[in-house]
Scaffold this motif. Structure first.
Motif, PDB file in Angstrom:
ATOM      1  N   LEU A  46       0.815  -1.203   0.000  1.00  0.00           N
ATOM      2  CA  LEU A  46       0.000   0.000   0.000  1.00  0.00           C
ATOM      3  C   LEU A  46       0.853   1.259   0.000  1.00  0.00           C
ATOM      4  CD1 LEU A  46      -2.797  -1.060   2.518  1.00  0.00           C
ATOM      5  CD2 LEU A  46      -2.960  -0.883   0.032  1.00  0.00           C
ATOM      6  N   THR A  47       1.977   1.230   0.708  1.00  0.00           N
ATOM      7  CA  THR A  47       2.876   2.387   0.732  1.00  0.00           C
ATOM      8  C   THR A  47       3.467   2.648  -0.647  1.00  0.00           C
ATOM      9  OG1 THR A  47       3.425   1.971   3.050  1.00  0.00           O
ATOM     10  CG2 THR A  47       4.927   3.372   1.799  1.00  0.00           C
ATOM     11  N   VAL A  48       3.900   1.558  -1.327  1.00  0.00           N
ATOM     12  CA  VAL A  48       4.460   1.708  -2.668  1.00  0.00           C
ATOM     13  C   VAL A  48       3.409   2.244  -3.634  1.00  0.00           C
ATOM     14  CG1 VAL A  48       5.402   0.458  -4.637  1.00  0.00           C
ATOM     15  CG2 VAL A  48       6.237  -0.028  -2.352  1.00  0.00           C
ATOM     16  N   ALA A  49       2.182   1.698  -3.556  1.00  0.00           N
ATOM     17  CA  ALA A  49       1.113   2.162  -4.449  1.00  0.00           C
ATOM     18  C   ALA A  49       0.803   3.634  -4.210  1.00  0.00           C
ATOM     19  CB  ALA A  49      -0.140   1.318  -4.249  1.00  0.00           C
ATOM     20  N   ALA A 395      -0.314   7.026 -14.907  1.00  0.00           N
ATOM     21  CA  ALA A 395      -1.510   6.213 -15.109  1.00  0.00           C
ATOM     22  C   ALA A 395      -2.683   6.772 -14.326  1.00  0.00           C
ATOM     23  CB  ALA A 395      -1.241   4.767 -14.686  1.00  0.00           C
ATOM     24  N   GLN A 396      -3.870   6.344 -14.692  1.00  0.00           N
ATOM     25  CA  GLN A 396      -5.058   6.711 -13.950  1.00  0.00           C
ATOM     26  C   GLN A 396      -5.097   5.921 -12.632  1.00  0.00           C
ATOM     27  OE1 GLN A 396      -8.710   7.095 -16.364  1.00  0.00           O
ATOM     28  NE2 GLN A 396      -7.452   6.605 -18.141  1.00  0.00           N
ATOM     29  N   TRP A 397      -5.895   6.404 -11.666  1.00  0.00           N
ATOM     30  CA  TRP A 397      -5.893   5.826 -10.318  1.00  0.00           C
ATOM     31  C   TRP A 397      -6.277   4.357 -10.325  1.00  0.00           C
ATOM     32  CZ3 TRP A 397     -10.173   3.484  -8.393  1.00  0.00           C
ATOM     33  CH2 TRP A 397     -11.392   3.755  -9.023  1.00  0.00           C
ATOM     34  N   TRP A 398      -7.202   3.985 -11.222  1.00  0.00           N
ATOM     35  CA  TRP A 398      -7.682   2.607 -11.211  1.00  0.00           C
ATOM     36  C   TRP A 398      -6.591   1.631 -11.624  1.00  0.00           C
ATOM     37  CZ3 TRP A 398      -6.946   0.542 -15.899  1.00  0.00           C
ATOM     38  CH2 TRP A 398      -6.990   1.382 -17.020  1.00  0.00           C
ATOM     39  N   VAL A 403      -3.167  -2.896  -9.789  1.00  0.00           N
ATOM     40  CA  VAL A 403      -1.861  -3.483  -9.458  1.00  0.00           C
ATOM     41  C   VAL A 403      -1.836  -3.950  -8.013  1.00  0.00           C
ATOM     42  CG1 VAL A 403       0.587  -2.957  -9.174  1.00  0.00           C
ATOM     43  CG2 VAL A 403      -0.625  -2.183 -11.216  1.00  0.00           C
ATOM     44  N   VAL A 404      -2.386  -3.146  -7.109  1.00  0.00           N
ATOM     45  CA  VAL A 404      -2.408  -3.528  -5.692  1.00  0.00           C
ATOM     46  C   VAL A 404      -3.228  -4.792  -5.488  1.00  0.00           C
ATOM     47  CG1 VAL A 404      -3.189  -2.829  -3.403  1.00  0.00           C
ATOM     48  CG2 VAL A 404      -1.996  -1.190  -4.857  1.00  0.00           C
ATOM     49  N   VAL A 405      -4.381  -4.865  -6.145  1.00  0.00           N
ATOM     50  CA  VAL A 405      -5.231  -6.057  -6.005  1.00  0.00           C
ATOM     51  C   VAL A 405      -4.520  -7.301  -6.525  1.00  0.00           C
ATOM     52  CG1 VAL A 405      -7.353  -7.136  -6.823  1.00  0.00           C
ATOM     53  CG2 VAL A 405      -7.376  -4.756  -6.070  1.00  0.00           C
ATOM     54  N   LEU A 406      -3.808  -7.155  -7.646  1.00  0.00           N
ATOM     55  CA  LEU A 406      -3.116  -8.306  -8.217  1.00  0.00           C
ATOM     56  C   LEU A 406      -1.914  -8.738  -7.384  1.00  0.00           C
ATOM     57  CD1 LEU A 406      -3.202  -7.364 -12.016  1.00  0.00           C
ATOM     58  CD2 LEU A 406      -4.618  -9.042 -10.832  1.00  0.00           C
ATOM     59  N   LEU A 407      -1.244  -7.780  -6.747  1.00  0.00           N
ATOM     60  CA  LEU A 407      -0.028  -8.105  -5.994  1.00  0.00           C
ATOM     61  C   LEU A 407      -0.310  -8.486  -4.547  1.00  0.00           C
ATOM     62  CD1 LEU A 407       2.490  -5.370  -7.216  1.00  0.00           C
ATOM     63  CD2 LEU A 407       2.261  -7.731  -7.991  1.00  0.00           C
ATOM     64  N   ALA A 408      -1.479  -8.127  -4.026  1.00  0.00           N
ATOM     65  CA  ALA A 408      -1.768  -8.388  -2.616  1.00  0.00           C
ATOM     66  C   ALA A 408      -1.623  -9.853  -2.222  1.00  0.00           C
ATOM     67  CB  ALA A 408      -3.173  -7.873  -2.275  1.00  0.00           C
ATOM     68  N   PRO A 409      -2.076 -10.839  -3.017  1.00  0.00           N
ATOM     69  CA  PRO A 409      -1.942 -12.241  -2.586  1.00  0.00           C
ATOM     70  C   PRO A 409      -0.513 -12.785  -2.664  1.00  0.00           C
ATOM     71  CG  PRO A 409      -3.694 -11.980  -4.228  1.00  0.00           C
ATOM     72  CD  PRO A 409      -2.869 -10.744  -4.249  1.00  0.00           C
ATOM     73  N   LEU A 410       0.393 -12.085  -3.316  1.00  0.00           N
ATOM     74  CA  LEU A 410       1.729 -12.645  -3.520  1.00  0.00           C
ATOM     75  C   LEU A 410       2.470 -12.949  -2.217  1.00  0.00           C
ATOM     76  CD1 LEU A 410       3.031 -10.661  -6.643  1.00  0.00           C
ATOM     77  CD2 LEU A 410       2.058 -12.957  -6.529  1.00  0.00           C
TER      78      LEU A 410
END
Length: 436
Positions: A46-49, A395-398, A403-410
């Motif tokens: 979240l900090t990186v995003a 990029a736009q906010w979405w 990216v956060v949603v895709l990387l969260a489970p990693l």
């Protein structure tokens, strides 16, 4: 130890909670450690995003293009990313150039605006709107209404422009001339199928400061209309091409009550472009077709320049013949007209028209058709700078949220893989299927 002390210690032992087995304590400790590591990993993501979304952009100071010599037009400009930021969300003006692209999320054409910081912005416009045109200083974008590219605000005009052909800006970016078509360009028919004459189309002067609109002339049909301002911005040459017939070039003084002057031109002559007026204000350039009338679509069409003396109406031809492509004079540089040549395949080339032919300028842009360069930069800036490509981080906010949603489970997946590997290492299985 006295008997009384022993008794007290015994009673305390009886009242104390039972100590959990060592195996339970180890399991609880591992569970707590996993939760802390997972929370830390998510916090890092979240900090990186957040840093990517709110990272400070490169300085976008309000540049005065003309005469600075510091702003450079790139030799090439690449297509935008699909997730590129939009003009409404984050304006980047004044801009160097604009071009039309089909590389957009809505599968329609969009306008790409390249700012003074080389940043990209997309402008998704409604279908059916007339083409937008960039002011010479890169500050304004004019289509149906007027948009400020520095603030991102839209200024509604007193009357919205409705012409098919782009408006034309004065060299000082204070005014522009456009068209209002009362009937929307539609053709009316009578009960017997005869074509009816509708109301004349209006040529109007737009004031950028106030948004005011003033009618300065009318045309029976402005679907093939062109205009060019004099260098001082006080006089306009307007031309509505006829359909295979002679037509009239009208010269209007915007601040004088005197009637406009007119020059009759043939079906093979037309105004050379929005910068057709020579820098000294004495002549107006015409593009003279050599093969057939403009709009007749004859194969191998060629052309040359003609000059109309504004004072006398005398027309003189240049000696060069056989130039190819459909020309539009968009600027003047070092005394030479700068033209954009459109080919049959819709490709575009920016050239200087020399006494002996053409000289290609180091300016190319992706997209559809010709790029719309800020005229001040074409005339005074440095040409042929390093090519630029859009930043993937603009990029736009979405896009960041995705990216956060895709990387969260990693982190959880990596943790589970690591645990299984460690468990296998700690409990190896023998050849007989049992741990040793």
């Amino acid at each position: 130890m006295t008997a009384r002390l022993a008794r007290v210690l015994f009673d305390a032992t009886e009242q104390a909670p039972p100590v959990p087995p060592a195996e339970d304590m180890w399991r609880r400790g591992r569970r707590r450690r996993r939760r802390r590591r997972t929370a830390a990993a998510l916090a890092c993501l979240l900090t990186v995003a957040a840093a990517l979304v709110w990272a400070p952009q490169r300085s976008r100071t309000s540049l005065q293009f003309a005469g600075t010599g510091a702003t450079v037009l790139p030799s090439s400009v690449a297509e935008p990313h699909l997730w590129q930021r939009t003009l409404d969300g984050d304006p980047n003006g004044p801009v160097k150039l604009a071009f039309t692209t089909g590389h957009s999320l809505n599968l329609e054409t969009a306008l790409v605006l390249v700012g003074a910081d080389d940043g990209y912005r997309l402008d998704y416009t409604e279908m059916g709107l007339e083409p937008a045109v960039l002011s010479p200083d890169g500050r304004w974008l004019l289509d149906r209404n007027l948009r400020d590219l520095v603030t991102g605000q839209t200024r509604d005009l007193d009357r919205s422009l409705t012409g098919y052909v782009p408006a034309v800006w004065a060299p000082d970016s204070r005014t522009a001339v456009g068209v209002i078509m009362p009937d929307g360009g539609a053709t009316g028919y009578g009960p017997d199928g005869e074509e009816l004459d509708g109301p004349d189309d209006e040529a109007v002067l737009v004031d950028a400061a106030s948004g005011g609109v003033r009618t300065i002339g009318t045309f029976p049909d402005a679907t093939r209309w062109q205009a060019a301002f004099s260098p001082d911005g006080d006089t306009i040459a307007m031309h509505a091409l006829g359909a295979g017939t002679e037509s009239v070039l009208t010269i209007v003084d915007t601040d004088s009550p005197d009637p406009p002057r007119t020059v009759t031109v043939s079906e093979r002559q037309r105004l050379a472009g929005p910068a057709a007026w020579t820098p000294d204000g004495a002549q107006i350039l015409l593009a003279a077709a050599e093969g057939c009338a403009w709009g007749a679509q004859c194969a191998g069409q060629t052309w040359h320049l003609q000059r109309i003396d504004v004072a006398t109406g005398t027309v003189t031809d240049e000696t060069t013949r056989g130039r190819r492509g459909t020309p539009s004079v968009v600027a003047w540089r070092d005394g030479e007209p700068i033209a954009q040549l459109t080919r049959d395949d819709r490709s575009c080339e920016t050239v200087a028209l020399t006494p002996t032919g053409t000289r290609t300028l180091p300016l190319t842009a992706a997209g559809i058709g010709c790029a719309d360069y800020a005229r001040d930069l074409l005339e005074e800036g440095t040409l042929g700078g390093p090519g630029i490509e859009p930043s993937m981080w603009e990029a736009q906010w979405w896009a960041y949220a995705l990216v956060v949603v895709l990387l969260a489970p990693l982190p959880l997946i990596a943790r589970r893989i690591w645990r299984r590997k460690r468990s296998r290492d700690q409990n190896p299985v023998g050849h007989d299927g049992h741990s040793p």
